[in-house]
Enzyme design. Structure first.
Site, PDB file in Angstrom:
ATOM      1  N   GLU A   1     -75.805  30.570  21.715  1.00  0.00           N
ATOM      2  CA  GLU A   1     -75.808  31.200  23.070  1.00  0.00           C
ATOM      3  C   GLU A   1     -76.148  32.564  23.208  1.00  0.00           C
ATOM      4  O   GLU A   1     -76.734  33.124  24.074  1.00  0.00           O
ATOM      5  CB  GLU A   1     -74.359  30.884  23.817  1.00  0.00           C
ATOM      6  CG  GLU A   1     -74.432  31.268  25.281  1.00  0.00           C
ATOM      7  CD  GLU A   1     -74.079  32.634  25.573  1.00  0.00           C
ATOM      8  OE1 GLU A   1     -74.244  32.937  26.847  1.00  0.00           O
ATOM      9  OE2 GLU A   1     -73.942  33.663  24.741  1.00  0.00           O
TER      10      GLU A   1
ATOM     11  N   ASP B   1     -65.087  36.573  23.705  1.00  0.00           N
ATOM     12  CA  ASP B   1     -66.411  36.008  23.844  1.00  0.00           C
ATOM     13  C   ASP B   1     -66.876  34.991  22.623  1.00  0.00           C
ATOM     14  O   ASP B   1     -67.634  35.604  22.013  1.00  0.00           O
ATOM     15  CB  ASP B   1     -67.284  37.117  24.209  1.00  0.00           C
ATOM     16  CG  ASP B   1     -68.967  36.574  24.742  1.00  0.00           C
ATOM     17  OD1 ASP B   1     -69.157  35.478  24.888  1.00  0.00           O
ATOM     18  OD2 ASP B   1     -69.822  37.604  24.366  1.00  0.00           O
TER      19      ASP B   1
ATOM     20  N   HIS C   1     -69.409  28.530  23.871  1.00  0.00           N
ATOM     21  CA  HIS C   1     -70.333  28.604  22.704  1.00  0.00           C
ATOM     22  C   HIS C   1     -69.449  29.131  21.505  1.00  0.00           C
ATOM     23  O   HIS C   1     -68.356  29.838  21.645  1.00  0.00           O
ATOM     24  CB  HIS C   1     -71.593  29.657  22.961  1.00  0.00           C
ATOM     25  CG  HIS C   1     -71.019  31.051  23.617  1.00  0.00           C
ATOM     26  ND1 HIS C   1     -70.627  32.011  22.493  1.00  0.00           N
ATOM     27  CD2 HIS C   1     -70.982  31.558  24.352  1.00  0.00           C
ATOM     28  CE1 HIS C   1     -70.493  33.150  23.012  1.00  0.00           C
ATOM     29  NE2 HIS C   1     -70.571  32.908  24.417  1.00  0.00           N
TER      30      HIS C   1
ATOM     31  N   ASP D   1     -71.097  30.568  18.636  1.00  0.00           N
ATOM     32  CA  ASP D   1     -71.548  31.839  18.131  1.00  0.00           C
ATOM     33  C   ASP D   1     -70.979  33.016  18.808  1.00  0.00           C
ATOM     34  O   ASP D   1     -70.433  33.205  19.683  1.00  0.00           O
ATOM     35  CB  ASP D   1     -72.978  32.061  18.088  1.00  0.00           C
ATOM     36  CG  ASP D   1     -73.761  31.684  19.538  1.00  0.00           C
ATOM     37  OD1 ASP D   1     -73.191  31.242  20.312  1.00  0.00           O
ATOM     38  OD2 ASP D   1     -75.046  32.260  19.837  1.00  0.00           O
TER      39      ASP D   1
HETATM   40 ZN   LIG Z   1     -70.305  34.629  25.890  1.00  0.00          ZN
END
Ligand SMILES: [Zn+2]
Length: 437
Positions: free
Chosen positions: A150, A116, A84, A86
């Protein structure tokens, strides 16, 4: 043909991670996010490698990117690699560096998204670009998807792609994405590399108690607040029974082997005790869970409201959804209604598949001191949406991490950062896995 990713790939993964962090794609929920500049950045890097990325939006600015690398064996199922674009918000005042600086300092890349999961996005880009330079083609088709949204509902991201653009994922049988293949140090010198082969399901619940509204001074046996409080207290105090899914069984068995202790799945508590810190790799996924998180009732102290509402964050294991529902029916009782405010499936992926074996082998090659074990994620990822297309999801974002680096705390945490060496390891392992997958 070169056998592994080249030096340029190792430089690029750092540059790309840093550049992507600098493109602020904060997702505040409620549609407040703009992934487009990051999507365009990723698409340009893919195009430079001779691929033909497609940009897709359900909502303007909420951009997804999909591209396909053609494999040499058209009969093999395609592999989906997704990440992802975002990130969750960062409270700048809490950070020791600018949270969107992407600064590389003392061998560490800093900023929101460093783990992340702009790190993985950058690793994917670096690997496929090195293939283009080296003339490498994987055996299976590799479909690359960079997604929006996400960190909220995924409705503008993987949900939209799965529902509206299934054709782009034709032939995909398995997917690989975040949360797995990282170093877990047990504090006693052992290095464990958990690879995710399953996710608990999401069950965000809304509870509504109704009763008879009235004056706060009167006797009232139909008080909505009292009813709701009773249900919430029962849910919060409930001890969910132990349920071992295939992935968690395999995790316990393999961890027991790493520690040279007997695998006794009839006494899981004792086994977890013996595993010490490594027990935390399985503890969140041996039971369903339901935590009351929000309460809302009343507007004045001397008025009994006719309705009281609460929200509960529930998570259920693969195969345990029916039990989750019936338990909630019982705990809430006849006076309190409950419904799914938001619900997402649980996932279970086989740990005895060739794909799992190849992820394991790739980690073992570059981290021979490591012990690879499967694990189940306690939360969820875009793999849930892609499962609608029949795609089995694994969590594999390989990172070799130093002792003392708290990987779990980086997720949505302050001072999110990733070591350059971890990114280099990730590129090499991902490259090896994808070449052999
Ligand atoms: Zn994530």
């Amino acid at each position: 043909m070169a056998e592994q990713a080249d030096g340029q790939a190792l430089d690029e993964v750092v540059t790309f991670t840093s550049d992507l962090i600098r493109i602020d794609t904060t997702n505040r929920g409620g549609g407040d996010c703009r992934e487009r500049p990051a999507a365009e950045y990723a698409a340009a890097r893919l195009a430079e490698a001779g691929l033909e990325p497609t940009l897709l939006e359900r909502t303007p600015g909420r951009t997804n990117v999909v591209a396909r690398v053609e494999g040499t064996d058209p009969t093999a199922g395609a592999l989906l690699l997704h990440g992802h674009l975002d990130v969750v918000p960062a409270e700048a005042a809490d950070w020791s560096v600018h949270s969107f600086s992407g600064e590389v300092r003392d061998g560490i890349v800093w900023g929101r998204g460093a783990v992340d999961m702009k790190d993985m996005d950058a690793m994917i880009l670096a690997v496929v670009r090195s293939w283009a330079r080296q003339g490498v083609r994987p055996r299976r088709d590799v479909v690359i998807a960079f997604t929006a949204d996400e960190e909220a509902s995924a409705e503008d991201g993987s949900g939209f792609l799965a529902d509206e653009h299934a054709g782009l994922f034709e032939g995909c049988t398995e997917g690989v994405s975040e949360s797995g293949g990282f170093t877990f140090h047990d504090g006693a010198g052992r290095q464990i590399y958990p690879i995710a082969a399953g996710e608990r399901g999401t069950a965000w619940l809304k509870l509504t108690a109704r009763g008879r509204a009235g004056h706060g001074s009167k006797v009232n046996r139909d008080n909505a607040v009292t009813r709701l409080a009773g249900a919430i207290a029962r849910i919060g105090a409930h001890e969910w029974p132990l349920r071992l899914t295939p992935t968690v069984r395999a995790a316990l068995t393999e961890l027991a082997a790493v520690y040279g202790i007997e695998t006794d799945l009839t006494d899981v508590d004792a086994l977890l005790d013996k595993l010490g810190p490594a027990a935390q790799l399985v503890e969140p996924t041996i039971r369903n869970s339901a935590n009351p998180t929000m309460l809302d009732a009343g507007y004045k102290v001397n008025v009994i409201p006719g309705e009281a509402v609460a929200h509960v964050d529930g998570r259920y294991l693969p195969g345990a959804e029916d039990e989750f529902r019936s338990t909630l029916d019982r705990l809430t009782g006849p006076d309190v209604e409950w419904e799914f405010h938001h619900r997402e499936v649980a996932l279970q992926a086989p740990v005895d598949s060739p794909t799992f074996a190849r992820m394991r082998a790739a980690v073992e090659e570059f981290a021979p001191e490591g012990h690879v074990v499967p694990f189940c994620m306690s939360g969820g990822t875009d793999a849930k949406q892609f499962s609608r297309l029949g795609i089995t999801g694994y969590g594999f974002t390989p990172l070799k991490l130093p002792e003392g680096y708290d990987y779990g705390a980086m997720y949505h945490g302050v001072d999110e950062r990733v070591p350059v060496e971890a990114l280099h390891f990730g590129v090499q392992v991902l490259d090896r896995f994808l070449r052999t997958a």
